[in-house]
Design a protein around this motif. Structure first.
Motif, mmCIF file in Angstrom:
data_model
loop_
_atom_site.group_PDB
_atom_site.id
_atom_site.type_symbol
_atom_site.label_atom_id
_atom_site.label_comp_id
_atom_site.label_asym_id
_atom_site.label_seq_id
_atom_site.Cartn_x
_atom_site.Cartn_y
_atom_site.Cartn_z
ATOM 1 N N ASN A 125 -4.311 1.395 -2.186
ATOM 2 C CA ASN A 125 -4.272 0.057 -1.815
ATOM 3 C C ASN A 125 -3.308 -0.851 -2.767
ATOM 4 N N ALA A 143 0.892 -1.085 0.194
ATOM 5 C CA ALA A 143 -0.008 0.197 -0.004
ATOM 6 C C ALA A 143 0.827 1.231 0.123
ATOM 7 N N SER A 145 -6.275 -2.785 2.054
ATOM 8 C CA SER A 145 -6.811 -1.580 2.646
ATOM 9 C C SER A 145 -5.750 -0.523 2.383
ATOM 10 N N TYR A 146 -6.073 0.703 2.147
ATOM 11 C CA TYR A 146 -5.326 1.711 2.138
ATOM 12 C C TYR A 146 -4.978 2.329 3.596
#
Length: 128
Positions: free
Chosen positions: A52, A33, A107-108
């Motif tokens: 992400n 990320a 996820s970011y």
């Protein structure tokens, strides 16, 4: 250890555009990320944008929404920050940061403390 290299900074007039690039040295970027942060003289470092590992999700600070776009080309091992409609207040050193992750964690991240690796930064100056 991941070394990140940014490029694409420079001097541009108010309303102009720049594209920043971030690439790792010596390894693939596909399971990381990535975020962009900036720091202006006399100010704290601030979050700008994040993506992400797959590129399917992005997030921006309100100040740049609609003007900046973060995207990645994992085949080219590079993450980009396209900056349009630049303003003098966008003047700062821009740094990319990376966080290694696993396939299932897509996820970011928006906090600098979540990132393990940082580049040296590239200067962006917007003249009025």
């Amino acid at each position: 250890q991941v070394q990140l290299v940014e490029s694409g900074g420079g001097l541009v007039q108010d309303g102009g555009s720049l594209r920043l690039s971030c690439a790792p040295s010596g390894r693939t970027f596909s399971r990381y990320a990535v975020g962009w942060f900036r720091q202006a003289p006399g100010k704290e470092r601030e979050f700008v944008a994040a993506i992400n590992w797959s590129g399917s999700a992005t997030y921006y600070v309100d100040l740049v929404k609609g003007r900046f776009t973060i995207f990645r080309d994992n085949a080219k091992n590079t993450v980009y920050l396209q900056m349009n409609s630049l303003k003098p207040e966008d003047t700062a050193v821009y740094c990319c940061a990376a966080k290694g992750t696993v396939f299932s964690d897509n996820s970011y991240h928006t906090k600098s403390s979540e990132y393990s690796y940082w580049g040296q930064g590239t200067q962006v100056t917007v003249s009025s």
